[in-house]
Design a protein around this motif. Sequence first.
Motif, short mmCIF file in Angstrom:
data_model
loop_
_atom_site.label_atom_id
_atom_site.label_comp_id
_atom_site.label_asym_id
_atom_site.label_seq_id
_atom_site.Cartn_x
_atom_site.Cartn_y
_atom_site.Cartn_z
N VAL A 1 0.71 -1.12 0.05
CA VAL A 1 0.03 -0.15 0.11
C VAL A 1 0.79 1.19 0.08
N GLU A 2 1.78 1.25 1.03
CA GLU A 2 2.47 2.42 0.83
C GLU A 2 3.64 2.71 -0.08
N ALA A 3 3.97 1.85 -0.78
CA ALA A 3 4.88 1.55 -1.81
C ALA A 3 3.96 2.35 -3.18
N THR A 4 2.78 1.89 -3.29
CA THR A 4 1.95 2.22 -4.26
C THR A 4 1.37 3.77 -4.12
N LEU A 5 1.29 3.99 -2.95
CA LEU A 5 0.94 5.46 -2.60
C LEU A 5 2.08 6.31 -3.03
N HIS A 6 3.52 5.75 -2.73
CA HIS A 6 4.51 6.70 -3.07
C HIS A 6 4.72 6.70 -4.39
N GLY A 7 4.44 5.54 -5.36
CA GLY A 7 4.56 5.60 -6.83
C GLY A 7 3.34 6.64 -7.28
N TYR A 8 2.19 6.86 -6.85
CA TYR A 8 1.42 7.88 -7.15
C TYR A 8 1.94 9.23 -6.88
N ALA A 9 2.40 9.25 -5.43
CA ALA A 9 3.08 10.58 -5.24
C ALA A 9 4.06 11.31 -6.23
N GLY A 10 4.63 10.28 -6.99
CA GLY A 10 5.58 10.90 -7.92
C GLY A 10 5.15 11.31 -9.21
N ARG A 11 3.85 11.09 -9.45
CA ARG A 11 3.14 11.55 -10.53
C ARG A 11 2.16 12.66 -10.60
#
Length: 305
Positions: free
Chosen positions: A108-118
């Motif tokens: 979950v956190e890794a996916t949110l971080h991936g979102y945060a970079g876009r």
Amino acid sequence: MGYDVRIARAMLKLGYRIFPFEAFDGSGNLKTSVNFPPDVDAGLGRIVSNPLWADLYRTLSPLGAEGVYMAGIGFLNDRVQVALFRSTTSVPDARSAMNWSAAYHGTVEATLHGYAGRAYVLDPALRKVVDKARGYLPPSGQGVLDPDAAGDGFGDGDGDGTVQTEAADAPAAEKPVPATGVSWLGLGLDLLAELLVNVSVRTKVLTTVCWYPPRVADRDFAARWQPIHATNLQTGVVSGHRSAHLIWNPVGMPVTWRGTGVSWRGPGLDMPAEPAQWCQALRPLANCLNTPLAEPAAVEAEVAV
């Protein structure tokens, strides 16, 4: 699922928007019995069909089925701030709690971080659609949107603006009030509005998980609760994601237990250790690091184990 009005009010005041699991269907669309005009329906449809919302909903919505009692998300400066409340009884034992914590950090956190970079393109004019939709809610469904409304915030009076439902492992509340579909809709609209005005590229995802016990947790219990002692729930430094865990006793004089094994190594994503750093981790809008802890407004006692 069930919500304690005290937690909801506190999370709103601290800068989080509550993620209301009950407000959306399996596809992330708002569930509502309110008859919105066609232009509002169409505008809300544009918001929930955006990749931004699709990513966030697909990432956070499973937490409801996993036993997370309340989830909040805030978009603050260079970070996405997440707060989760979960009962210690929602997992079989401390090892299972640690397994879940590691899985959350790695997925979950890794996916949110991936979102945060876009960056996502959302029409700011859609904010007017959300405001218009709010106008069609009865007063009892709008109370959840303003934690500083008349009286001591929402939960006052006889309306259903509070967000409390019955749940076997929910923290005790003095006046449980059944939540309605309108109340959930108000929280859902507020969350969508937050996305519209605060979308930008973020570099950090910071999660604080508050585990709460059915009875006051003593030092021995806290010593055995593995997630609060974890030192491996951080990926990256300046940019990345990290989880910090504590035990919150929500009855009597609130006390939080935090692990001494968690180290603070300086700026970036490093884990909180001192009370002021834990304060900042859970209260993103506070100025904890520059405020003397001896002030009368000092937060509840925090005890290391």
